[in-house]
Motif scaffolding. Structure first.
Motif, PDB file in Angstrom:
ATOM      1  N   ARG A  23      39.167  92.017  28.359  1.00 47.01           N
ATOM      2  CA  ARG A  23      39.786  91.081  27.420  1.00 47.01           C
ATOM      3  C   ARG A  23      39.220  91.268  26.024  1.00 47.01           C
ATOM      4  O   ARG A  23      39.941  91.262  25.041  1.00 47.01           O
ATOM      5  CB  ARG A  23      39.582  89.636  27.902  1.00 47.01           C
ATOM      6  N   ARG A  24      37.874  91.427  25.941  1.00 45.11           N
ATOM      7  CA  ARG A  24      37.275  91.639  24.629  1.00 45.11           C
ATOM      8  C   ARG A  24      37.747  92.940  24.020  1.00 45.11           C
ATOM      9  O   ARG A  24      37.989  93.036  22.817  1.00 45.11           O
ATOM     10  CB  ARG A  24      35.748  91.622  24.738  1.00 45.11           C
ATOM     11  N   GLY A  25      37.882  93.982  24.877  1.00 40.93           N
ATOM     12  CA  GLY A  25      38.366  95.267  24.375  1.00 40.93           C
ATOM     13  C   GLY A  25      39.755  95.154  23.806  1.00 40.93           C
ATOM     14  O   GLY A  25      40.070  95.703  22.753  1.00 40.93           O
ATOM     15  N   SER A  26      40.628  94.416  24.490  1.00 43.30           N
ATOM     16  CA  SER A  26      41.988  94.241  23.999  1.00 43.30           C
ATOM     17  C   SER A  26      42.000  93.466  22.692  1.00 43.30           C
ATOM     18  O   SER A  26      42.753  93.789  21.772  1.00 43.30           O
ATOM     19  CB  SER A  26      42.829  93.506  25.051  1.00 43.30           C
ATOM     20  N   GLY A  27      41.152  92.426  22.608  1.00 46.86           N
ATOM     21  CA  GLY A  27      41.090  91.651  21.375  1.00 46.86           C
ATOM     22  C   GLY A  27      40.592  92.468  20.202  1.00 46.86           C
ATOM     23  O   GLY A  27      41.123  92.384  19.090  1.00 46.86           O
ATOM     24  N   GLU A  28      39.559  93.291  20.433  1.00 50.19           N
ATOM     25  CA  GLU A  28      39.034  94.121  19.364  1.00 50.19           C
ATOM     26  C   GLU A  28      40.060  95.159  18.932  1.00 50.19           C
ATOM     27  O   GLU A  28      40.184  95.478  17.747  1.00 50.19           O
ATOM     28  CB  GLU A  28      37.741  94.813  19.821  1.00 50.19           C
ATOM     29  N   THR A  29      40.791  95.710  19.896  1.00 51.86           N
ATOM     30  CA  THR A  29      41.821  96.690  19.556  1.00 51.86           C
ATOM     31  C   THR A  29      42.888  96.049  18.677  1.00 51.86           C
ATOM     32  O   THR A  29      43.340  96.654  17.692  1.00 51.86           O
ATOM     33  CB  THR A  29      42.470  97.250  20.842  1.00 51.86           C
ATOM     34  N   ALA A  30      43.307  94.823  19.029  1.00 52.68           N
ATOM     35  CA  ALA A  30      44.300  94.120  18.215  1.00 52.68           C
ATOM     36  C   ALA A  30      43.774  93.875  16.804  1.00 52.68           C
ATOM     37  O   ALA A  30      44.514  94.026  15.820  1.00 52.68           O
ATOM     38  CB  ALA A  30      44.682  92.802  18.883  1.00 52.68           C
ATOM     39  N   ARG A  64      41.552  95.668  15.176  1.00 54.04           N
ATOM     40  CA  ARG A  64      41.529  96.945  14.466  1.00 54.04           C
ATOM     41  C   ARG A  64      42.920  97.300  13.939  1.00 54.04           C
ATOM     42  O   ARG A  64      43.067  97.801  12.824  1.00 54.04           O
ATOM     43  CB  ARG A  64      41.024  98.057  15.399  1.00 54.04           C
ATOM     44  N   ILE A  65      43.933  97.025  14.749  1.00 58.30           N
ATOM     45  CA  ILE A  65      45.299  97.331  14.319  1.00 58.30           C
ATOM     46  C   ILE A  65      45.704  96.441  13.150  1.00 58.30           C
ATOM     47  O   ILE A  65      46.300  96.900  12.165  1.00 58.30           O
ATOM     48  CB  ILE A  65      46.275  97.173  15.495  1.00 58.30           C
ATOM     49  N   LEU A  66      45.375  95.139  13.224  1.00 61.62           N
ATOM     50  CA  LEU A  66      45.739  94.209  12.157  1.00 61.62           C
ATOM     51  C   LEU A  66      45.059  94.573  10.847  1.00 61.62           C
ATOM     52  O   LEU A  66      45.672  94.513   9.776  1.00 61.62           O
ATOM     53  CB  LEU A  66      45.384  92.775  12.567  1.00 61.62           C
ATOM     54  N   VAL A  67      43.771  94.947  10.925  1.00 63.17           N
ATOM     55  CA  VAL A  67      43.047  95.338   9.717  1.00 63.17           C
ATOM     56  C   VAL A  67      43.651  96.595   9.114  1.00 63.17           C
ATOM     57  O   VAL A  67      43.709  96.759   7.890  1.00 63.17           O
ATOM     58  CB  VAL A  67      41.553  95.540  10.034  1.00 63.17           C
ATOM     59  N   ALA A  68      44.119  97.496   9.967  1.00 62.15           N
ATOM     60  CA  ALA A  68      44.650  98.775   9.486  1.00 62.15           C
ATOM     61  C   ALA A  68      46.057  98.667   8.923  1.00 62.15           C
ATOM     62  O   ALA A  68      46.488  99.554   8.174  1.00 62.15           O
ATOM     63  CB  ALA A  68      44.634  99.797  10.616  1.00 62.15           C
ATOM     64  N   LEU A  69      46.803  97.601   9.250  1.00 60.20           N
ATOM     65  CA  LEU A  69      48.209  97.513   8.851  1.00 60.20           C
ATOM     66  C   LEU A  69      48.430  97.645   7.340  1.00 60.20           C
ATOM     67  O   LEU A  69      49.302  98.417   6.905  1.00 60.20           O
ATOM     68  CB  LEU A  69      48.826  96.207   9.368  1.00 60.20           C
ATOM     69  N   PRO A  70      47.696  96.912   6.482  1.00 58.15           N
ATOM     70  CA  PRO A  70      47.926  97.078   5.037  1.00 58.15           C
ATOM     71  C   PRO A  70      47.680  98.511   4.569  1.00 58.15           C
ATOM     72  O   PRO A  70      48.389  99.015   3.693  1.00 58.15           O
ATOM     73  CB  PRO A  70      46.932  96.101   4.400  1.00 58.15           C
ATOM     74  N   TRP A  71      46.700  99.171   5.170  1.00 54.89           N
ATOM     75  CA  TRP A  71      46.393 100.536   4.767  1.00 54.89           C
ATOM     76  C   TRP A  71      47.434 101.512   5.293  1.00 54.89           C
ATOM     77  O   TRP A  71      47.685 102.554   4.680  1.00 54.89           O
ATOM     78  CB  TRP A  71      44.997 100.914   5.254  1.00 54.89           C
ATOM     79  N   ILE A  72      48.042 101.187   6.421  1.00 54.54           N
ATOM     80  CA  ILE A  72      49.141 102.010   6.925  1.00 54.54           C
ATOM     81  C   ILE A  72      50.321 101.937   5.958  1.00 54.54           C
ATOM     82  O   ILE A  72      50.954 102.950   5.633  1.00 54.54           O
ATOM     83  CB  ILE A  72      49.553 101.557   8.334  1.00 54.54           C
ATOM     84  N   SER A  94      29.584 102.679   6.783  1.00 54.93           N
ATOM     85  CA  SER A  94      29.558 103.397   5.509  1.00 54.93           C
ATOM     86  C   SER A  94      29.792 102.463   4.325  1.00 54.93           C
ATOM     87  O   SER A  94      29.437 102.800   3.193  1.00 54.93           O
ATOM     88  CB  SER A  94      30.627 104.497   5.509  1.00 54.93           C
ATOM     89  N   GLY A  95      30.399 101.308   4.568  1.00 53.75           N
ATOM     90  CA  GLY A  95      30.673 100.369   3.495  1.00 53.75           C
ATOM     91  C   GLY A  95      31.220  99.069   4.034  1.00 53.75           C
ATOM     92  O   GLY A  95      31.144  98.793   5.239  1.00 53.75           O
ATOM     93  N   THR A  96      31.800  98.259   3.157  1.00 52.40           N
ATOM     94  CA  THR A  96      32.304  96.938   3.549  1.00 52.40           C
ATOM     95  C   THR A  96      33.743  96.709   3.105  1.00 52.40           C
ATOM     96  O   THR A  96      34.223  95.581   3.129  1.00 52.40           O
ATOM     97  CB  THR A  96      31.416  95.833   2.946  1.00 52.40           C
ATOM     98  N   ILE A  97      34.443  97.775   2.711  1.00 48.68           N
ATOM     99  CA  ILE A  97      35.797  97.600   2.197  1.00 48.68           C
ATOM    100  C   ILE A  97      36.742  97.037   3.260  1.00 48.68           C
ATOM    101  O   ILE A  97      37.719  96.370   2.961  1.00 48.68           O
ATOM    102  CB  ILE A  97      36.336  98.939   1.643  1.00 48.68           C
ATOM    103  N   PHE A  98      36.416  97.290   4.551  1.00 47.44           N
ATOM    104  CA  PHE A  98      37.201  96.738   5.652  1.00 47.44           C
ATOM    105  C   PHE A  98      36.482  95.565   6.315  1.00 47.44           C
ATOM    106  O   PHE A  98      36.759  95.245   7.470  1.00 47.44           O
ATOM    107  CB  PHE A  98      37.494  97.813   6.700  1.00 47.44           C
ATOM    108  N   GLY A  99      35.573  94.925   5.603  1.00 47.00           N
ATOM    109  CA  GLY A  99      34.852  93.783   6.150  1.00 47.00           C
ATOM    110  C   GLY A  99      33.992  94.180   7.338  1.00 47.00           C
ATOM    111  O   GLY A  99      33.240  95.165   7.279  1.00 47.00           O
ATOM    112  N   PRO A 100      34.088  93.436   8.450  1.00 54.51           N
ATOM    113  CA  PRO A 100      33.266  93.747   9.622  1.00 54.51           C
ATOM    114  C   PRO A 100      33.641  95.065  10.295  1.00 54.51           C
ATOM    115  O   PRO A 100      32.930  95.536  11.180  1.00 54.51           O
ATOM    116  CB  PRO A 100      33.535  92.567  10.565  1.00 54.51           C
ATOM    117  N   HIS A 101      34.747  95.669   9.883  1.00 53.28           N
ATOM    118  CA  HIS A 101      35.190  96.927  10.482  1.00 53.28           C
ATOM    119  C   HIS A 101      34.701  98.143   9.707  1.00 53.28           C
ATOM    120  O   HIS A 101      35.135  99.253   9.980  1.00 53.28           O
ATOM    121  CB  HIS A 101      36.710  96.944  10.605  1.00 53.28           C
ATOM    122  N   GLY A 102      33.822  97.934   8.720  1.00 58.85           N
ATOM    123  CA  GLY A 102      33.178  99.059   8.061  1.00 58.85           C
ATOM    124  C   GLY A 102      33.829  99.466   6.758  1.00 58.85           C
ATOM    125  O   GLY A 102      34.582  98.723   6.136  1.00 58.85           O
TER     126      GLY A 102
END
Length: 308
Positions: free
Chosen positions: A42-49, A51-59, A275-283
């Protein structure tokens, strides 16, 4: 008191455990591991979701600059290079990287890729060495100059060369934008699938000395799903055959983990978590582009070999 001739009675301890040795014992409680495994999934699925949400604006950003192409895409690559080099310089600060020659060389590589060719990139790369030396030769940089120049050129190669190849790939006639999108999709699907399958099914560590959380199961899942992701993206492009899509997709999915492991090794050596904080907790930006820096290079050469 006992009567003569009668067998003596034996006193029984009502609390003697030996009386119950042959009695059936209650079944032990089932282990709690499956419950923890379900929680892990369950935690893996939540983290995956997440990661996808954080990546959407950059996509969306990636699609926009890819569709725009030309000068817009070139300038966007330079901007990304500046941010990526800033993160790398912060990670390697104790080795005193030379900032100005790194920025100049990176921008020169991207500009040469757009206005010239792959051969012109070699000119800039060759010029980067004496340029770096010219800055390292100043009195304030002479102490530790060897390491300082080496770290600077590493940043130029690691960040500048892939960004130049992104421009080369985008500038390919007719199908450059589509091929670049395919490579980005294949890379993103590989990375996400490897993370998800590793969290849900991973039990065999891949290279724990470099990246303790990566597993063999995640590597296999990422490769298979990433290859199919690239192939699926190519279904709507009649100029890209299914076989070519599978070949390029397999190469992208195979190389993507190498880029991830490469950055993990650098961060471990430089004692840095993100490497940085531009993606907040995702690095930082490098944490998100580490795989792309490798896949865009092989994607370009395979596109030239198979499509053109």
């Amino acid at each position: 008191m006992s009567v003569e001739g009668e067998e003596p009675r034996v006193a029984m301890d009502l609390f003697d455990d030996e009386m119950f040795e042959d009695q059936p014992q209650p079944a032990p409680k089932p282990p709690r591991e499956p419950r923890r495994a379900r929680g892990k999934r369950r935690r893996g699925s939540g983290e995956t979701a997440k990661r996808i949400l954080v990546a959407l604006p950059w996509i969306v950003f990636a699609i926009a600059i890819t569709v725009a192409g030309g000068i817009v895409f070139m300038l966007a690559m330079i901007a990304i290079g500046v941010v990526a080099l800033r993160e790398f310089e912060a990670m390697a600060a104790r080795h005193r990287p030379l900032v100005i020659p790194a920025y100049v060389a990176m921008a020169g590589l991207v500009i040469a890729a757009h206005f010239g060719s792959a051969f012109n990139i070699l000119y800039v790369l060759a010029a980067a060495v004496p340029l770096t030396f010219a800055f390292a030769a100043r009195p304030q940089h002479q102490a530790g100059a060897t390491v300082s120049m080496g770290v600077t050129l590493l940043g130029v190669l690691w960040i500048g060369i892939p960004l130049a190849h992104a421009v080369l790939l985008r500038d390919l006639p007719s199908h450059g934008a589509g091929l670049l999108i395919d490579v980005l999709v294949g890379t993103f699907v590989t990375d996400t699938a490897a993370y998800a399958t590793g969290r849900m099914f991973g039990s065999h560590k891949l290279i724990p000395a470099i990246s303790p959380n990566k597993t063999v199961e995640g590597l296999v899942g990422g490769f298979v799903i990433g290859t199919m992701g690239f192939w699926f993206a190519g279904l709507y492009q009649d100029w890209l055959s299914g076989v070519d899509a599978l070949l390029i997709g397999a190469a992208v999915a195979a190389v993507a983990p190498i880029g991830d492991l490469f950055e993990s090794m650098l961060k471990r050596d430089l004692d840095t978590k993100d490497s940085g904080t531009i993606f907040g907790p995702h690095g930082g930006l490098l944490d998100r582009l580490d795989a792309v820096f490798f896949t865009v290079v092989i994607g370009y050469y395979l596109a030239v070999a198979l499509v053109y």
